[in-house]
Structures are given as C-alpha cells and as structure tokens.
Design a protein around this motif. Structure first.
Motif, PDB file in Angstrom:
ATOM      1  N   GLN A  52       0.837  -1.202   0.000  1.00 29.81           N
ATOM      2  CA  GLN A  52       0.000   0.000   0.000  1.00 29.81           C
ATOM      3  C   GLN A  52       0.873   1.254   0.000  1.00 29.81           C
ATOM      4  O   GLN A  52       0.595   2.211  -0.729  1.00 29.81           O
ATOM      5  N   TYR A  53       1.932   1.224   0.808  1.00 28.83           N
ATOM      6  CA  TYR A  53       2.857   2.364   0.830  1.00 28.83           C
ATOM      7  C   TYR A  53       3.504   2.558  -0.533  1.00 28.83           C
ATOM      8  O   TYR A  53       3.660   3.685  -1.012  1.00 28.83           O
ATOM      9  N   GLY A  54       3.890   1.453  -1.171  1.00 29.85           N
ATOM     10  CA  GLY A  54       4.504   1.539  -2.490  1.00 29.85           C
ATOM     11  C   GLY A  54       3.584   2.164  -3.519  1.00 29.85           C
ATOM     12  O   GLY A  54       4.014   2.982  -4.342  1.00 29.85           O
ATOM     13  N   MET A  55       2.296   1.825  -3.481  1.00 30.50           N
ATOM     14  CA  MET A  55       1.330   2.402  -4.419  1.00 30.50           C
ATOM     15  C   MET A  55       1.128   3.887  -4.148  1.00 30.50           C
ATOM     16  O   MET A  55       1.008   4.694  -5.078  1.00 30.50           O
ATOM     17  N   GLN A  56       1.109   4.268  -2.871  1.00 26.58           N
ATOM     18  CA  GLN A  56       0.971   5.686  -2.525  1.00 26.58           C
ATOM     19  C   GLN A  56       2.186   6.478  -2.993  1.00 26.58           C
ATOM     20  O   GLN A  56       2.057   7.583  -3.528  1.00 26.58           O
ATOM     21  N   LEU A  57       3.361   5.884  -2.812  1.00 20.81           N
ATOM     22  CA  LEU A  57       4.597   6.543  -3.240  1.00 20.81           C
ATOM     23  C   LEU A  57       4.630   6.723  -4.750  1.00 20.81           C
ATOM     24  O   LEU A  57       5.007   7.779  -5.258  1.00 20.81           O
ATOM     25  N   ARG A  58       4.218   5.713  -5.480  1.00 18.49           N
ATOM     26  CA  ARG A  58       4.206   5.800  -6.933  1.00 18.49           C
ATOM     27  C   ARG A  58       3.221   6.877  -7.399  1.00 18.49           C
ATOM     28  O   ARG A  58       3.475   7.596  -8.351  1.00 18.49           O
ATOM     29  N   SER A  59       2.072   6.984  -6.716  1.00 19.55           N
ATOM     30  CA  SER A  59       1.094   8.018  -7.073  1.00 19.55           C
ATOM     31  C   SER A  59       1.701   9.404  -6.922  1.00 19.55           C
ATOM     32  O   SER A  59       1.549  10.277  -7.786  1.00 19.55           O
ATOM     33  N   LYS A  60       2.418   9.613  -5.832  1.00 20.20           N
ATOM     34  CA  LYS A  60       3.055  10.912  -5.610  1.00 20.20           C
ATOM     35  C   LYS A  60       4.099  11.185  -6.690  1.00 20.20           C
ATOM     36  O   LYS A  60       4.167  12.296  -7.240  1.00 20.20           O
ATOM     37  N   GLN A  61       4.911  10.184  -7.013  1.00 15.77           N
ATOM     38  CA  GLN A  61       5.956  10.363  -8.017  1.00 15.77           C
ATOM     39  C   GLN A  61       5.366  10.693  -9.389  1.00 15.77           C
ATOM     40  O   GLN A  61       5.911  11.513 -10.124  1.00 15.77           O
ATOM     41  N   VAL A  62       4.255  10.049  -9.722  1.00 16.92           N
ATOM     42  CA  VAL A  62       3.613  10.311 -11.013  1.00 16.92           C
ATOM     43  C   VAL A  62       3.189  11.771 -11.113  1.00 16.92           C
ATOM     44  O   VAL A  62       3.472  12.457 -12.110  1.00 16.92           O
ATOM     45  N   VAL A  63       2.520  12.284 -10.099  1.00 20.28           N
ATOM     46  CA  VAL A  63       2.043  13.667 -10.138  1.00 20.28           C
ATOM     47  C   VAL A  63       3.207  14.646 -10.164  1.00 20.28           C
ATOM     48  O   VAL A  63       3.204  15.622 -10.921  1.00 20.28           O
ATOM     49  N   LYS A  64       4.240  14.384  -9.360  1.00 16.84           N
ATOM     50  CA  LYS A  64       5.425  15.247  -9.369  1.00 16.84           C
ATOM     51  C   LYS A  64       6.063  15.295 -10.756  1.00 16.84           C
ATOM     52  O   LYS A  64       6.459  16.355 -11.240  1.00 16.84           O
ATOM     53  N   ARG A  65       6.148  14.142 -11.403  1.00 17.77           N
ATOM     54  CA  ARG A  65       6.805  14.075 -12.702  1.00 17.77           C
ATOM     55  C   ARG A  65       5.963  14.694 -13.808  1.00 17.77           C
ATOM     56  O   ARG A  65       6.502  15.311 -14.731  1.00 17.77           O
ATOM     57  N   ILE A  66       4.663  14.558 -13.720  1.00 21.45           N
ATOM     58  CA  ILE A  66       3.792  15.178 -14.716  1.00 21.45           C
ATOM     59  C   ILE A  66       3.956  16.691 -14.700  1.00 21.45           C
ATOM     60  O   ILE A  66       4.084  17.338 -15.747  1.00 21.45           O
ATOM     61  N   TYR A  67       3.965  17.277 -13.503  1.00 19.32           N
ATOM     62  CA  TYR A  67       4.014  18.732 -13.390  1.00 19.32           C
ATOM     63  C   TYR A  67       5.443  19.281 -13.279  1.00 19.32           C
ATOM     64  O   TYR A  67       5.641  20.500 -13.241  1.00 19.32           O
ATOM     65  N   GLY A  68       6.441  18.390 -13.209  1.00 19.62           N
ATOM     66  CA  GLY A  68       7.822  18.835 -13.220  1.00 19.62           C
ATOM     67  C   GLY A  68       8.282  19.528 -11.951  1.00 19.62           C
ATOM     68  O   GLY A  68       9.061  20.486 -12.015  1.00 19.62           O
ATOM     69  N   VAL A  69       7.803  19.058 -10.802  1.00 13.09           N
ATOM     70  CA  VAL A  69       8.235  19.648  -9.532  1.00 13.09           C
ATOM     71  C   VAL A  69       8.984  18.603  -8.714  1.00 13.09           C
ATOM     72  O   VAL A  69       8.762  17.402  -8.863  1.00 13.09           O
ATOM     73  N   LEU A  70       9.863  19.078  -7.840  1.00 15.25           N
ATOM     74  CA  LEU A  70      10.637  18.191  -6.981  1.00 15.25           C
ATOM     75  C   LEU A  70      10.006  18.103  -5.600  1.00 15.25           C
ATOM     76  O   LEU A  70       9.025  18.788  -5.299  1.00 15.25           O
ATOM     77  N   GLU A  71      10.580  17.273  -4.744  1.00 11.31           N
ATOM     78  CA  GLU A  71       9.935  16.921  -3.481  1.00 11.31           C
ATOM     79  C   GLU A  71       9.660  18.113  -2.568  1.00 11.31           C
ATOM     80  O   GLU A  71       8.558  18.254  -2.040  1.00 11.31           O
ATOM     81  N   ARG A  72      10.642  18.964  -2.364  1.00  9.51           N
ATOM     82  CA  ARG A  72      10.460  20.075  -1.424  1.00  9.51           C
ATOM     83  C   ARG A  72       9.334  20.995  -1.853  1.00  9.51           C
ATOM     84  O   ARG A  72       8.500  21.407  -1.039  1.00  9.51           O
ATOM     85  N   GLN A  73       9.291  21.324  -3.147  1.00  2.23           N
ATOM     86  CA  GLN A  73       8.246  22.205  -3.645  1.00  2.23           C
ATOM     87  C   GLN A  73       6.879  21.517  -3.597  1.00  2.23           C
ATOM     88  O   GLN A  73       5.878  22.137  -3.241  1.00  2.23           O
ATOM     89  N   PHE A  74       6.849  20.231  -3.926  1.00  4.79           N
ATOM     90  CA  PHE A  74       5.593  19.496  -3.898  1.00  4.79           C
ATOM     91  C   PHE A  74       5.047  19.441  -2.470  1.00  4.79           C
ATOM     92  O   PHE A  74       3.839  19.567  -2.247  1.00  4.79           O
ATOM     93  N   ARG A  75       5.935  19.268  -1.499  1.00  5.08           N
ATOM     94  CA  ARG A  75       5.518  19.245  -0.101  1.00  5.08           C
ATOM     95  C   ARG A  75       4.927  20.594   0.305  1.00  5.08           C
ATOM     96  O   ARG A  75       3.932  20.654   1.039  1.00  5.08           O
ATOM     97  N   ARG A  76       5.503  21.680  -0.170  1.00  4.58           N
ATOM     98  CA  ARG A  76       4.957  23.007   0.126  1.00  4.58           C
ATOM     99  C   ARG A  76       3.564  23.164  -0.471  1.00  4.58           C
ATOM    100  O   ARG A  76       2.675  23.751   0.149  1.00  4.58           O
ATOM    101  N   TYR A  77       3.390  22.653  -1.691  1.00  9.32           N
ATOM    102  CA  TYR A  77       2.060  22.711  -2.310  1.00  9.32           C
ATOM    103  C   TYR A  77       1.043  21.940  -1.476  1.00  9.32           C
ATOM    104  O   TYR A  77      -0.099  22.381  -1.291  1.00  9.32           O
ATOM    105  N   PHE A  78       1.452  20.764  -0.985  1.00  9.08           N
ATOM    106  CA  PHE A  78       0.547  19.955  -0.176  1.00  9.08           C
ATOM    107  C   PHE A  78       0.172  20.685   1.110  1.00  9.08           C
ATOM    108  O   PHE A  78      -1.005  20.709   1.509  1.00  9.08           O
TER     109      PHE A  78
END
Length: 208
Positions: A52-78
């Motif tokens: 379940q954690y792996g699927m959640q992680l993959r979902s996050k990675q997909v959205v980050k990669r689609i919009y071209g943002v990295l982890e720190r910025q994505f966390r701020r958006y969240f």
C-alpha cells in the motif's frame, strides 16, 4: 532553481505508462514507452506486487513528474492545500494547474510542460502585460497569458500553436492563436484534468 535534468523517457518507463513529457514524440512510434515498455535497469522486466505504501509513493511520483516539480516544492504545495477551505486533493490539483508553465502548456504555446518551463525561463511569456520568468508563478482566474510579440516567430512556439489548433481546447482556458494570447477562465475540476492516479493516496501518504 532545482529541476530534474535526467532522461525523461525513463520516468515514463518507470511508472509503466505514458506521462507525455516530451510533447509530440510521445504520440509517435519513437516513444520509449512503446519501444521498450519495461522499467529501466537490469531488473526492469521483473514484476513484483507493490505494498500500500509503495502504491501511494508511486502516485506521488507520477504527479510530481507530470508537473515537473521536486519533493520540497511538492511538499509546500501539499501544506498549502491543507490550509484551503476545500477538499485537500482538489486544492492540490488547483495549485498545480495554476502554475504558469502548466497554463502555457494547456494553452498550446508549448508542446510539453518541460518546453513551457523553458519558454518562461527565457522571458518569452507575459502575464497581464508584464514579463514573468518564474515557471512556478501562480496564476489567478482572469489572468491573461500571452507570448511576447518578438517571440511569436520562434519556431517551437509556432509549431506548438499550429498543432494545438487541431486539438480540442481545454474548457478552463480561452486562447486566440492569432494574437498568441489566452485567458485563464476558471479552475478546472478534477475529472477534467484526468490525473492518472488517485490524489487521495497522496494525502494518505503525507498524513502518516
């Protein structure tokens, strides 16, 4: 300004489906996901069941990669979405969709978000008549986005605009390809954006 500079086709292969990161190439037989539809690396062809954690992680990675943002910025958006008076997944999607590079792509002035980011960085884009060179600039409903007059003859911009004329326009933007100008009419709803993952799984991942 941090950004991913590696081979983007590997990102699609890692997720197992097209993320449409390279514009028109993604629709051609040259697409890497068509030629080699396995994950990159020595063990890419092997399959394993995700937790379940792996699927959640993959979902996050997909959205980050689609919009071209990295982890720190994505966390701020969240974290910003959490403070909104609406469902967190919807608020997160609105923040991502309101990025200037994304709107330039949605309006058809660039063939991919990656190309749109480059156009903004190089000063080809105006917002309400003023030059903005920050791809993450957050637009508001009613803002007018246009290509600078001297830049309208740039070949990639002209080619992207010609291709966009043949496609169905996104209903939350209005574009005049004769003047290379568009208006951000409204925030899109989640069903219109068609993000290929469940945003709720990302919320659950960050809520742990």
């Amino acid at each position: 300004m941090a950004r991913y500079t590696g081979p983007v086709c590997k990102l699609c292969r890692r997720e197992g489906f097209k993320l449409y990161l390279k514009g028109e190439r993604c629709f051609s037989p040259r697409c890497s996901q068509v030629k080699r539809p396995v994950a990159p690396g020595q063990h890419g062809a092997s399959t394993r069941k995700l937790t379940q954690y792996g699927m959640q992680l993959r979902s996050k990675q997909v959205v980050k990669r689609i919009y071209g943002v990295l982890e720190r910025q994505f966390r701020r958006y969240f974290e910003a979405a959490l403070k909104k008076n609406e469902e967190t997944g919807t608020a997160l999607m609105k923040i991502l969709e309101s990025r200037l590079d994304n709107i330039v792509f949605r309006m058809g002035f660039a063939s991919s978000r990656r190309q749109a980011r480059q156009l903004v960085n190089h000063g080809h884009v105006l917002v309400n008549g003023r030059r903005v060179n920050k791809p993450s600039f957050n637009l508001r409903v009613g803002d007018i986005v246009e290509i600078k007059e001297k830049s309208r003859s740039v070949l990639p911009i002209k080619e992207a605009a010609e291709a966009a004329k043949e496609r169905t326009a996104y209903p939350w933007v209005e574009v005049d390809y004769e003047t290379f100008r568009g208006t951000y009419l409204r925030y899109p709803v989640t069903e219109e954006v068609e993000i290929p993952v469940d945003l709720q799984s990302i919320i659950e991942l960050y809520s742990k």
